[in-house]
Design a protein around this motif. Structure first.
Motif, PDB file in Angstrom:
ATOM      1  N   LYS A 141       0.866  -1.183   0.000  1.00 49.58           N
ATOM      2  CA  LYS A 141       0.000   0.000   0.000  1.00 49.58           C
ATOM      3  C   LYS A 141       0.901   1.232   0.000  1.00 49.58           C
ATOM      4  CE  LYS A 141      -3.750  -2.258   2.509  1.00 49.58           C
ATOM      5  NZ  LYS A 141      -4.505  -2.630   1.377  1.00 49.58           N
ATOM      6  N   LEU A 142       0.875   1.964  -1.089  1.00 53.99           N
ATOM      7  CA  LEU A 142       1.718   3.139  -1.261  1.00 53.99           C
ATOM      8  C   LEU A 142       0.954   4.389  -0.844  1.00 53.99           C
ATOM      9  CD1 LEU A 142       2.965   0.920  -3.072  1.00 53.99           C
ATOM     10  CD2 LEU A 142       3.595   2.699  -4.651  1.00 53.99           C
ATOM     11  N   ALA A 143       1.585   5.214  -0.046  1.00 54.44           N
ATOM     12  CA  ALA A 143       0.960   6.460   0.393  1.00 54.44           C
ATOM     13  C   ALA A 143       0.721   7.365  -0.809  1.00 54.44           C
ATOM     14  CB  ALA A 143       1.836   7.161   1.416  1.00 54.44           C
ATOM     15  N   ALA A 144      -0.476   7.911  -0.885  1.00 53.90           N
ATOM     16  CA  ALA A 144      -0.797   8.838  -1.966  1.00 53.90           C
ATOM     17  C   ALA A 144      -0.040  10.141  -1.745  1.00 53.90           C
ATOM     18  CB  ALA A 144      -2.294   9.084  -2.026  1.00 53.90           C
ATOM     19  N   CYS A 145       0.481  10.675  -2.832  1.00 52.30           N
ATOM     20  CA  CYS A 145       1.267  11.902  -2.728  1.00 52.30           C
ATOM     21  C   CYS A 145       1.490  12.490  -4.112  1.00 52.30           C
ATOM     22  CB  CYS A 145       2.621  11.626  -2.075  1.00 52.30           C
ATOM     23  SG  CYS A 145       3.649  10.481  -3.002  1.00 52.30           S
ATOM     24  N   ARG A 146       2.034  13.683  -4.111  1.00 54.04           N
ATOM     25  CA  ARG A 146       2.526  14.293  -5.346  1.00 54.04           C
ATOM     26  C   ARG A 146       3.936  14.768  -5.056  1.00 54.04           C
ATOM     27  NH1 ARG A 146       0.525  19.221  -9.241  1.00 54.04           N
ATOM     28  NH2 ARG A 146       2.625  19.724  -9.910  1.00 54.04           N
ATOM     29  N   ILE A 147       4.858  14.293  -5.867  1.00 52.35           N
ATOM     30  CA  ILE A 147       6.265  14.641  -5.711  1.00 52.35           C
ATOM     31  C   ILE A 147       6.703  15.383  -6.965  1.00 52.35           C
ATOM     32  CG2 ILE A 147       8.611  13.737  -5.524  1.00 52.35           C
ATOM     33  CD1 ILE A 147       7.376  11.300  -4.067  1.00 52.35           C
ATOM     34  N   ASP A 148       7.322  16.528  -6.760  1.00 53.53           N
ATOM     35  CA  ASP A 148       7.932  17.273  -7.847  1.00 53.53           C
ATOM     36  C   ASP A 148       9.423  17.346  -7.549  1.00 53.53           C
ATOM     37  OD1 ASP A 148       5.648  18.456  -9.555  1.00 53.53           O
ATOM     38  OD2 ASP A 148       5.011  18.908  -7.516  1.00 53.53           O
ATOM     39  N   ASP A 149      10.225  17.002  -8.550  1.00 51.05           N
ATOM     40  CA  ASP A 149      11.663  17.041  -8.328  1.00 51.05           C
ATOM     41  C   ASP A 149      12.394  17.304  -9.635  1.00 51.05           C
ATOM     42  OD1 ASP A 149      13.944  17.003  -6.765  1.00 51.05           O
ATOM     43  OD2 ASP A 149      14.164  14.827  -6.833  1.00 51.05           O
ATOM     44  N   TYR A 150      13.576  17.840  -9.492  1.00 50.39           N
ATOM     45  CA  TYR A 150      14.466  18.124 -10.619  1.00 50.39           C
ATOM     46  C   TYR A 150      15.863  18.345 -10.061  1.00 50.39           C
ATOM     47  CZ  TYR A 150      13.211  22.792  -8.975  1.00 50.39           C
ATOM     48  OH  TYR A 150      12.957  23.884  -8.183  1.00 50.39           O
ATOM     49  N   PRO A 151      16.882  18.191 -10.884  1.00 47.04           N
ATOM     50  CA  PRO A 151      18.249  18.421 -10.402  1.00 47.04           C
ATOM     51  C   PRO A 151      18.411  19.876  -9.945  1.00 47.04           C
ATOM     52  CG  PRO A 151      18.285  17.305 -12.522  1.00 47.04           C
ATOM     53  CD  PRO A 151      16.867  17.727 -12.265  1.00 47.04           C
ATOM     54  N   ARG A 152      19.004  20.041  -8.793  1.00 50.80           N
ATOM     55  CA  ARG A 152      19.178  21.375  -8.245  1.00 50.80           C
ATOM     56  C   ARG A 152      20.600  21.893  -8.394  1.00 50.80           C
ATOM     57  NH1 ARG A 152      15.744  18.401  -5.880  1.00 50.80           N
ATOM     58  NH2 ARG A 152      16.879  17.570  -4.111  1.00 50.80           N
ATOM     59  N   SER A 153      21.495  21.063  -8.823  1.00 47.30           N
ATOM     60  CA  SER A 153      22.865  21.509  -9.060  1.00 47.30           C
ATOM     61  C   SER A 153      23.472  20.628 -10.139  1.00 47.30           C
ATOM     62  CB  SER A 153      23.695  21.446  -7.783  1.00 47.30           C
ATOM     63  OG  SER A 153      23.800  20.114  -7.350  1.00 47.30           O
ATOM     64  N   GLN A 154      24.477  21.153 -10.763  1.00 46.81           N
ATOM     65  CA  GLN A 154      25.180  20.387 -11.782  1.00 46.81           C
ATOM     66  C   GLN A 154      26.588  20.119 -11.304  1.00 46.81           C
ATOM     67  OE1 GLN A 154      24.963  22.653 -15.391  1.00 46.81           O
ATOM     68  NE2 GLN A 154      22.941  21.871 -15.888  1.00 46.81           N
ATOM     69  N   LEU A 155      27.051  18.925 -11.601  1.00 47.41           N
ATOM     70  CA  LEU A 155      28.412  18.546 -11.255  1.00 47.41           C
ATOM     71  C   LEU A 155      29.337  19.151 -12.299  1.00 47.41           C
ATOM     72  CD1 LEU A 155      30.317  16.855  -9.503  1.00 47.41           C
ATOM     73  CD2 LEU A 155      29.890  14.951 -11.057  1.00 47.41           C
ATOM     74  N   ILE A 156      30.318  19.899 -11.811  1.00 44.37           N
ATOM     75  CA  ILE A 156      31.295  20.495 -12.707  1.00 44.37           C
ATOM     76  C   ILE A 156      32.612  19.768 -12.507  1.00 44.37           C
ATOM     77  CG2 ILE A 156      32.566  22.604 -13.296  1.00 44.37           C
ATOM     78  CD1 ILE A 156      30.129  24.170 -12.224  1.00 44.37           C
ATOM     79  N   VAL A 157      33.088  19.164 -13.564  1.00 43.59           N
ATOM     80  CA  VAL A 157      34.329  18.397 -13.500  1.00 43.59           C
ATOM     81  C   VAL A 157      35.429  19.190 -14.219  1.00 43.59           C
ATOM     82  CG1 VAL A 157      35.448  16.233 -14.105  1.00 43.59           C
ATOM     83  CG2 VAL A 157      33.030  16.252 -13.504  1.00 43.59           C
ATOM     84  N   THR A 158      36.488  19.400 -13.522  1.00 43.87           N
ATOM     85  CA  THR A 158      37.631  20.084 -14.138  1.00 43.87           C
ATOM     86  C   THR A 158      38.825  19.146 -14.127  1.00 43.87           C
ATOM     87  OG1 THR A 158      38.324  21.079 -12.061  1.00 43.87           O
ATOM     88  CG2 THR A 158      36.808  22.359 -13.419  1.00 43.87           C
ATOM     89  N   GLY A 159      39.642  19.251 -15.107  1.00 44.27           N
ATOM     90  CA  GLY A 159      40.830  18.412 -15.187  1.00 44.27           C
ATOM     91  C   GLY A 159      42.077  19.258 -15.228  1.00 44.27           C
ATOM     92  N   LYS A 160      43.184  18.630 -14.942  1.00 47.01           N
ATOM     93  CA  LYS A 160      44.449  19.361 -14.964  1.00 47.01           C
ATOM     94  C   LYS A 160      45.154  19.109 -16.256  1.00 47.01           C
ATOM     95  CE  LYS A 160      45.291  19.599 -10.096  1.00 47.01           C
ATOM     96  NZ  LYS A 160      46.211  19.418  -9.028  1.00 47.01           N
TER      97      LYS A 160
END
Length: 160
Positions: A141-160
């Protein structure tokens, strides 16, 4: 007598407060942007099907089917339509504006996962799997709900 009364009041406050907060808590990692709970329940059972409105989401639907089947004794057939007790995935950039975002809506009759794109649908499926996993000891039995989500940050990869 006053000590007993005070203890009883504290116990009842704790009991009702803890039960209320438990009923309104969904533990999903990562924590969604927004969760709105309802008192209804959706029950995963042998009649639950997965609706596939578009062939572009077939892999996501198959992934969901396999994941839910591994948690439950049910097969979750993939169909073109159903009137009740179904899980539907779709893409709608008007309803979900953020890239890779999703909206997961669970009511007593249906579950809908709407993504901005395929990645958003996939992330919504991941959240549904976590909710289903937590409902294993509750008769699915799954609780009824409404979920809104999206990525809130981006991973920034830097190299040497």
């Amino acid at each position: 007598m006053p000590k007993t009364t005070s203890f009883l009041i504290i116990f009842l406050m704790y009991f009702f407060t803890s039960n209320t907060s438990f009923a309104q808590n969904i533990d999903i990692i990562p924590k969604p942007v927004s969760v709105v709970m309802s008192q209804e329940k959706f029950t995963l059972n042998s009649a639950t099907s997965i609706i596939l409105p578009s062939a572009t989401l077939r892999k996501n639907a198959q992934f969901l089917q396999e994941a839910l089947h591994s948690l439950t004794p049910f097969s979750f057939p993939i169909l073109e339509n159903a009137s009740a007790n179904f899980i539907q995935t779709s893409i709608d950039t008007a309803k979900v504006a953020q890239k890779e975002g999703y909206q997961l809506s669970i009511t007593k009759n249906e579950i809908k996962i709407i993504g901005h794109d395929e990645a958003g649908v996939f992330y919504g499926i991941q959240s549904l799997i976590q909710i289903a996993y937590q409902a294993q000891n509750k008769g699915f039995k799954l609780a009824a709900c409404r979920i809104d989500d999206y990525p809130r940050s981006q991973l920034i990869v830097t190299g040497k």
